[in-house]
Design a protein around this motif. Sequence first.
Motif, PDB file in Angstrom:
ATOM      1  N   PRO A 172     -46.125 -47.689  -3.919  1.00 12.93           N
ATOM      2  CA  PRO A 172     -45.484 -49.012  -3.911  1.00 12.93           C
ATOM      3  C   PRO A 172     -43.972 -48.910  -3.710  1.00 12.93           C
ATOM      4  O   PRO A 172     -43.320 -48.019  -4.270  1.00 12.93           O
ATOM      5  CB  PRO A 172     -45.824 -49.589  -5.278  1.00 12.93           C
ATOM      6  N   THR A 173     -43.432 -49.822  -2.930  1.00 11.27           N
ATOM      7  CA  THR A 173     -41.993 -49.875  -2.677  1.00 11.27           C
ATOM      8  C   THR A 173     -41.210 -49.995  -3.974  1.00 11.27           C
ATOM      9  O   THR A 173     -40.113 -49.456  -4.092  1.00 11.27           O
ATOM     10  CB  THR A 173     -41.672 -51.060  -1.745  1.00 11.27           C
ATOM     11  N   SER A 174     -41.793 -50.668  -4.949  1.00 13.38           N
ATOM     12  CA  SER A 174     -41.115 -50.874  -6.230  1.00 13.38           C
ATOM     13  C   SER A 174     -40.870 -49.561  -6.991  1.00 13.38           C
ATOM     14  O   SER A 174     -40.078 -49.523  -7.926  1.00 13.38           O
ATOM     15  CB  SER A 174     -41.934 -51.826  -7.098  1.00 13.38           C
ATOM     16  N   ALA A 175     -41.499 -48.492  -6.576  1.00 13.25           N
ATOM     17  CA  ALA A 175     -41.354 -47.207  -7.268  1.00 13.25           C
ATOM     18  C   ALA A 175     -40.111 -46.428  -6.835  1.00 13.25           C
ATOM     19  O   ALA A 175     -39.724 -45.460  -7.493  1.00 13.25           O
ATOM     20  CB  ALA A 175     -42.594 -46.353  -7.029  1.00 13.25           C
ATOM     21  N   LYS A 176     -39.465 -46.841  -5.766  1.00 11.02           N
ATOM     22  CA  LYS A 176     -38.356 -46.082  -5.195  1.00 11.02           C
ATOM     23  C   LYS A 176     -37.229 -45.824  -6.202  1.00 11.02           C
ATOM     24  O   LYS A 176     -36.776 -44.676  -6.354  1.00 11.02           O
ATOM     25  CB  LYS A 176     -37.802 -46.778  -3.951  1.00 11.02           C
ATOM     26  N   ASN A 233     -49.211 -39.976  -2.593  1.00 14.15           N
ATOM     27  CA  ASN A 233     -48.982 -38.747  -1.845  1.00 14.15           C
ATOM     28  C   ASN A 233     -47.487 -38.585  -1.586  1.00 14.15           C
ATOM     29  O   ASN A 233     -46.735 -39.561  -1.561  1.00 14.15           O
ATOM     30  CB  ASN A 233     -49.753 -38.799  -0.520  1.00 14.15           C
ATOM     31  N   VAL A 234     -47.069 -37.334  -1.374  1.00 16.33           N
ATOM     32  CA  VAL A 234     -45.702 -37.016  -0.957  1.00 16.33           C
ATOM     33  C   VAL A 234     -45.855 -36.145   0.296  1.00 16.33           C
ATOM     34  O   VAL A 234     -45.836 -34.923   0.228  1.00 16.33           O
ATOM     35  CB  VAL A 234     -44.920 -36.263  -2.066  1.00 16.33           C
ATOM     36  N   THR A 236     -38.092 -42.398   1.200  1.00 15.92           N
ATOM     37  CA  THR A 236     -38.651 -43.410   2.073  1.00 15.92           C
ATOM     38  C   THR A 236     -40.057 -43.712   1.559  1.00 15.92           C
ATOM     39  O   THR A 236     -40.897 -42.814   1.452  1.00 15.92           O
ATOM     40  CB  THR A 236     -38.728 -42.901   3.528  1.00 15.92           C
ATOM     41  N   MET A 237     -40.294 -44.957   1.222  1.00 13.07           N
ATOM     42  CA  MET A 237     -41.601 -45.380   0.718  1.00 13.07           C
ATOM     43  C   MET A 237     -42.442 -45.886   1.886  1.00 13.07           C
ATOM     44  O   MET A 237     -41.948 -46.625   2.739  1.00 13.07           O
ATOM     45  CB  MET A 237     -41.449 -46.495  -0.320  1.00 13.07           C
ATOM     46  N   VAL A 238     -43.708 -45.451   1.944  1.00 10.44           N
ATOM     47  CA  VAL A 238     -44.648 -45.926   2.956  1.00 10.44           C
ATOM     48  C   VAL A 238     -45.912 -46.379   2.263  1.00 10.44           C
ATOM     49  O   VAL A 238     -46.288 -45.865   1.197  1.00 10.44           O
ATOM     50  CB  VAL A 238     -44.961 -44.834   4.010  1.00 10.44           C
ATOM     51  N   ALA A 239     -46.553 -47.335   2.883  1.00 11.47           N
ATOM     52  CA  ALA A 239     -47.783 -47.869   2.298  1.00 11.47           C
ATOM     53  C   ALA A 239     -48.974 -46.995   2.608  1.00 11.47           C
ATOM     54  O   ALA A 239     -49.013 -46.195   3.472  1.00 11.47           O
ATOM     55  CB  ALA A 239     -48.027 -49.263   2.817  1.00 11.47           C
ATOM     56  N   ILE A 261     -41.854 -36.726  -8.900  1.00 13.82           N
ATOM     57  CA  ILE A 261     -42.096 -37.944  -8.121  1.00 13.82           C
ATOM     58  C   ILE A 261     -43.386 -38.627  -8.587  1.00 13.82           C
ATOM     59  O   ILE A 261     -43.405 -39.840  -8.833  1.00 13.82           O
ATOM     60  CB  ILE A 261     -42.129 -37.626  -6.614  1.00 13.82           C
ATOM     61  N   PHE A 262     -44.451 -37.859  -8.737  1.00 13.88           N
ATOM     62  CA  PHE A 262     -45.728 -38.449  -9.173  1.00 13.88           C
ATOM     63  C   PHE A 262     -45.631 -39.049 -10.575  1.00 13.88           C
ATOM     64  O   PHE A 262     -46.241 -40.074 -10.857  1.00 13.88           O
ATOM     65  CB  PHE A 262     -46.861 -37.414  -9.123  1.00 13.88           C
ATOM     66  N   ASP A 263     -44.864 -38.417 -11.452  1.00  9.22           N
ATOM     67  CA  ASP A 263     -44.732 -38.907 -12.825  1.00  9.22           C
ATOM     68  C   ASP A 263     -43.745 -40.054 -12.970  1.00  9.22           C
ATOM     69  O   ASP A 263     -43.696 -40.704 -14.016  1.00  9.22           O
ATOM     70  CB  ASP A 263     -44.303 -37.768 -13.751  1.00  9.22           C
TER      71      ASP A 263
END
Length: 182
Positions: free
Chosen positions: A97-101, A149-150, A179-182, A140-142
């Motif tokens: 999600p973009t909100s995670a950036k 995915n990264v 960079t966040m991607v869906a 990143i995952f936490d």
Amino acid sequence: SPIDVVPITLAWVAADGTSPFKRAKAFDEAYGPKTVEILVVEAGSAPVPQATLDAYETDLNGDPVLGTEGILLLNTQATVTRYTQTGVDVVATVKGPTSAKAAIEAAIAVYLQPNAQNEDGTYIHDFGETLYRDGLRDIIFDAAAGIKNVPTLTLNGVAADLVLAAKALPVVGAAPAITMVA
């Protein structure tokens, strides 16, 4: 012994009443026989002034001009040095999600601090270690829910682990580029 110097270093109080060092590591015979190098990391984010390092070194070695004795054993010469900062630029593509950036960027900034600690109080990074990309992937995952995915992750422009110099610890280089991607 060099190990004995570490608690002395962490307990030392400067003339201004502060304890300027958060971490220390000693290297026996770093500059030849009967020498010890004490590598220090500041307690705060600003570098400790050279005058403070010099004052601590004088307390350890004494001052023959003033006729003061040091707190180290006779015939042992201490040299106090700062650790080397290695700036780490993190660039990643993250599927989630973009909100995670913002949370990811903040988590990376905390992780890439020389005094970053685990929950048990041990330091995350040791001097001269290898900074593993998988460790950053875990961060990143936490950092936020929904990370799937990264697919790309580079450290200082290279898609490989980063080997630090022997007396170095990581610090944030450029702000993490996520960079966040869906």
